[in-house]
Design a protein around this motif. Structure first.
Motif, mmCIF file in Angstrom:
data_model
loop_
_atom_site.group_PDB
_atom_site.id
_atom_site.type_symbol
_atom_site.label_atom_id
_atom_site.label_comp_id
_atom_site.label_asym_id
_atom_site.label_seq_id
_atom_site.Cartn_x
_atom_site.Cartn_y
_atom_site.Cartn_z
ATOM 1 N N CYS A 40 0.835 -1.203 0.000
ATOM 2 C CA CYS A 40 0.000 0.000 0.000
ATOM 3 C C CYS A 40 0.874 1.259 0.000
ATOM 4 N N GLU A 41 0.583 2.156 -0.918
ATOM 5 C CA GLU A 41 1.329 3.418 -1.008
ATOM 6 C C GLU A 41 0.860 4.423 0.034
ATOM 7 N N ASN A 42 -0.339 4.255 0.531
ATOM 8 C CA ASN A 42 -0.933 5.221 1.456
ATOM 9 C C ASN A 42 -1.024 4.689 2.888
ATOM 10 N N LYS A 45 -0.800 7.294 5.509
ATOM 11 C CA LYS A 45 -1.877 8.291 5.465
ATOM 12 C C LYS A 45 -3.192 7.603 5.815
ATOM 13 N N MET A 48 -6.857 8.519 4.447
ATOM 14 C CA MET A 48 -7.323 8.187 3.091
ATOM 15 C C MET A 48 -8.150 6.904 3.063
ATOM 16 N N CYS A 50 -7.340 3.834 2.495
ATOM 17 C CA CYS A 50 -7.014 3.079 1.271
ATOM 18 C C CYS A 50 -7.094 1.573 1.504
ATOM 19 N N CYS A 54 -5.202 0.884 -3.581
ATOM 20 C CA CYS A 54 -4.318 1.445 -4.604
ATOM 21 C C CYS A 54 -3.590 0.326 -5.349
#
Length: 125
Positions: A40-42, A45, A48, A50, A54
């Motif tokens: 996970c790129e987020n 964060k 978000m 996510c 993503c």
């Protein structure tokens, strides 16, 4: 027996090819926590929400791009009847005619393809 095994394997492969996106989503749902931690790129964060979506979007886009790329490499070819020739072969004992059909390849480009739209279905309730 061998024919049945081979035909069963081919049917299974064709079903798997048809459900590629469903298999990707099912794999994501079964392993969502691991995918969220690893890919996970987020993940830094949390606002978000996510949770690895993503990565799922990237996988689905990659699958769709690879599918369209393979379709662009192979031109669509339909076989149409060009003409019929009749050859009469004569033999001393009997005469018979044989019809041989010749086919011509026709290449289609994107703008000339016909789009089939089924007629609307009206229910009388």
């Amino acid at each position: 027996m061998l024919v049945r095994v081979i035909s069963g394997i081919l049917m299974l492969l064709s079903v798997l090819i048809g459900f590629q996106q469903a298999i990707i989503v099912m794999h994501f749902k079964l392993n969502q926590e691991k995918i969220e931690k690893a890919y996970c790129e987020n993940k830094y964060k949390p606002e978000m929400q996510c949770h690895g979506l993503c990565h799922l979007k990237k996988q689905l886009e990659d699958q769709e791009n690879s599918e369209t790329a393979t379709l662009k490499n192979y031109p669509r070819v339909d076989m149409l009847v060009a003409s019929d020739f009749e050859f009469i072969l004569s033999n001393s004992d009997s005469e018979y005619s044989e019809v041989i059909t010749v086919y011509q390849e026709v290449y289609y480009k994107e703008p000339s393809r016909e789009i089939f739209i089924p007629p609307p279905i009206y229910y009388l309730f």
